[in-house]
Design a protein around this motif. Structure first.
Motif, short mmCIF file in Angstrom:
data_model
loop_
_atom_site.label_atom_id
_atom_site.label_comp_id
_atom_site.label_asym_id
_atom_site.label_seq_id
_atom_site.Cartn_x
_atom_site.Cartn_y
_atom_site.Cartn_z
N ASP A 153 -11.50 31.45 60.72
CA ASP A 153 -12.03 31.70 59.38
C ASP A 153 -12.25 30.38 58.63
O ASP A 153 -11.46 29.45 58.75
CB ASP A 153 -10.99 32.54 58.61
CG ASP A 153 -11.64 33.42 57.53
OD1 ASP A 153 -12.84 33.24 57.26
OD2 ASP A 153 -10.93 34.27 56.97
N ASP A 154 -13.31 30.33 57.87
CA ASP A 154 -13.59 29.18 57.01
C ASP A 154 -13.67 27.86 57.76
O ASP A 154 -13.02 26.88 57.43
CB ASP A 154 -12.52 29.07 55.90
CG ASP A 154 -12.72 30.15 54.85
OD1 ASP A 154 -13.88 30.40 54.47
OD2 ASP A 154 -11.72 30.75 54.41
N ARG B 175 -14.39 40.08 45.51
CA ARG B 175 -12.97 39.88 45.24
C ARG B 175 -12.69 40.09 43.75
O ARG B 175 -11.67 40.65 43.38
CB ARG B 175 -12.55 38.48 45.66
CG ARG B 175 -11.06 38.27 45.52
CD ARG B 175 -10.62 36.93 46.06
NE ARG B 175 -10.82 36.85 47.49
CZ ARG B 175 -11.48 35.89 48.10
NH1 ARG B 175 -12.04 34.94 47.39
NH2 ARG B 175 -11.61 35.89 49.40
N THR C 271 -14.06 37.38 55.42
CA THR C 271 -12.76 37.57 56.05
C THR C 271 -12.53 39.04 56.40
O THR C 271 -12.06 39.37 57.49
CB THR C 271 -11.64 37.05 55.12
OG1 THR C 271 -11.83 35.66 54.92
CG2 THR C 271 -10.27 37.29 55.72
N GLN D 244 -5.83 34.29 53.90
CA GLN D 244 -6.79 33.39 53.32
C GLN D 244 -6.20 32.73 52.10
O GLN D 244 -5.23 33.17 51.52
CB GLN D 244 -8.02 34.17 52.95
CG GLN D 244 -7.62 35.23 51.99
CD GLN D 244 -8.59 36.34 52.05
OE1 GLN D 244 -8.90 36.82 53.11
NE2 GLN D 244 -9.09 36.71 50.94
MG MG Z 1 -12.39 34.42 53.44
#
Ligand code: MG
Ligand code: ADP
Length: 451
Positions: free
Chosen positions: A217-218, A316, A161, A93
């Motif tokens: 993803d995304d 995160r 993710t 990512q």
């Molecule tokens: Mg992500």
């Protein structure tokens, strides 16, 4: 001191003098490759990092290194080879993962592109992600047969993710014969662009059509990328018709993704849509406990509570805090009490993620290109200014959906045809120019993470 320790010490020191976003941008995936007497060779992931480290940070890095080892006189920055081969590039990512500081080696699986560290075993479940977690588990039992596609959406750093890769890793474990592929949308876009250029788009697509589980993803980054959307649509249909599982993540609902083709949007809406929310304080403490255990550090409840109370919106960042503490502990041998923690985390805690606004775009773009904000408004054709200005205009349009006349007014009453031109020029160039694409991604990261 080993090479690793030496570099860890450098990272620990530079990060104190730098915003987390800058730190992430320039020091991601760096390490000391080699040290021979006076010369240290630092491996960097791309040309872009190389230039910046050489031109901007070399002096301070050298100073830190010399304080630790007076023998050192010179640093050479080498681009790591793997990253040059786009096909094999690790589709990690976008955002820096401070775990890398821990030098824990997690090898990305070359076939699946999955990171083995994203598994259910270390994924904390709370009311904020109960539903996505349950859907994910159901898929692992019967891939392709229950929720298809699974569309997971939610804010940054909240575990999308991690969760979608955990599905991949779990299915891989349970059904070793199944072909699984994880890819970020950005990689998918550049894959489409490159394979069109190299006249092998059919091969590219077939590769995806052969998967049993496709994780992308995304997906919001496909906004406005018509050609890529079209190719993705075909892949989607083939997989769907064959009962193959698709898992998609996004930072927002399908209907909120701008310029997403209607037919794709309705495909997404035809599956299961789940959202990841924000963890409550208890869950945040639970997450911190998992992370400290992984890193084999022990923190008092008081400290854990302080961190959990002060970092609320982003897992995160919780993880980043633990990493900072871990590094500090390793290097300083200092006792970690609450006061030390407060000092270490000052940057993170005082810099909560803020919403993006036009001012922020201008500040960050100017800063990124090392210009003063007012330079962006100068009436000049100098390349060093025109390009950042066009990028700022593009971002105002792309991220904030500002109208062309509004953007024109922001830039000293420029004609709206100029702003239309700028925006379409940049959005076209991104498709063709990998470096520009990379720059803009970094700017976007900063927009989201830098206050
Ligand atoms: Mg992500
Ligand atoms: P997103 O994709 O939503 O931006 P990530 O999946 O990259 O977020 O998560 C950010 C970091 O937080 C990752 O390192 C991940 O391992 C960690 N993380 C996220 N959710 C959880 C969770 N529920 N339990 C443990 N760690 C988590």
């Amino acid at each position: 001191m080993t090479k690793e320790e030496l570099w860890q010490a450098v990272l620990a020191q530079v990060q104190f003098n730098m915003s987390p976003a800058n730190f992430a941008t320039w020091f991601k995936n760096t390490k000391i490759l080699d040290k021979t007497g006076e010369k240290v060779i630092v491996s960097v992931p791309n040309n872009f990092s190389k230039e910046w480290l050489e031109n901007k940070y070399n002096k301070s890095i050298l100073k830190i290194l010399r304080d630790l080892d007076q023998e050192i006189k010179e640093i050479k920055y080498d681009i790591a080879k793997t990253v040059l081969e786009t096909k094999k590039e690790i589709p990690q990512q976008n955002v820096f993962n401070e775990n890398q500081l821990d030098f824990q080696e997690f090898k990305i699986n070359k076939e699946t592109n999955l990171n083995p560290r994203y598994i259910f075993e270390n994924f904390v479940v709370g009311s904020f992600n109960e539903l996505p977690h349950a859907a994910a588990q159901a898929i692992c039992k019967k891939p392709g047969l229950v929720y298809n596609p699974l569309f997971v959406y939610g804010g940054v750093g909240l575990g999308k993710t991690h969760l979608i890769q955990a599905i991949g890793n779990e299915v891989n474990k349970k059904f070793p014969k199944k072909r699984i592929k994880y890819i970020s949308s950005e990689k998918f876009i550049s894959g489409v662009v490159n394979s069109i250029r190299e006249h092998n788009i059919e091969n590219f697509k077939n590769d995806f059509k052969k998967t049993d589980v496709l994780i992308i993803d995304d997906i919001q980054f496909l906004a406005g990328k018509e050609k890529t959307q079209e190719e993705f649509f075909h892949i989607f249909n083939t997989l769907y018709q064959n009962n193959k599982q698709m898992i998609i993540s996004s930072d927002r609902l399908p209907k909120a993704i701008p310029s997403m083709e209607e037919r794709l949007r309705s495909r997404f809406e035809g599956g299961m849509i789940v959202d990841v929310g924000i963890p409550d304080i208890e869950t945040r403490i639970a997450i911190l406990k998992v992370k400290t255990k992984e890193r084999k550090i022990d923190l008092s409840d008081e400290v854990l509570e302080y961190v959990a109370e002060n970092i609320q919106k982003n897992i995160r960042e919780l993880e980043g805090a633990i990493n900072k503490i871990a590094i500090h502990k390793k290097i300083s041998n200092q006792d970690i009490d609450l006061n030390v923690i407060k000092k270490i985390l000052k940057n993170i805690i005082l810099a909560p993620q803020k919403p993006i606004n036009p001012k922020k775009i201008i500040t960050i773009v100017a800063n990124f290109y090392d210009l003063k904000e007012k330079d962006l408004f100068l009436s000049t054709r100098k390349k060093e200014i025109v390009k950042p200005r066009q990028i700022a205009m593009y971002l105002l349009r792309d991220l904030l959906k500002c109208s062309f006349p509004f953007i024109g007014r922001k830039f000293q009453g420029k004609d709206h045809t100029t702003t239309i031109y700028a925006c379409s020029k940049i959005s076209k160039e991104i498709q063709e120019n990998e470096t520009l694409n990379e720059e803009i991604n970094i700017i976007k990261q900063r927009l989201y993470y830098q206050s």
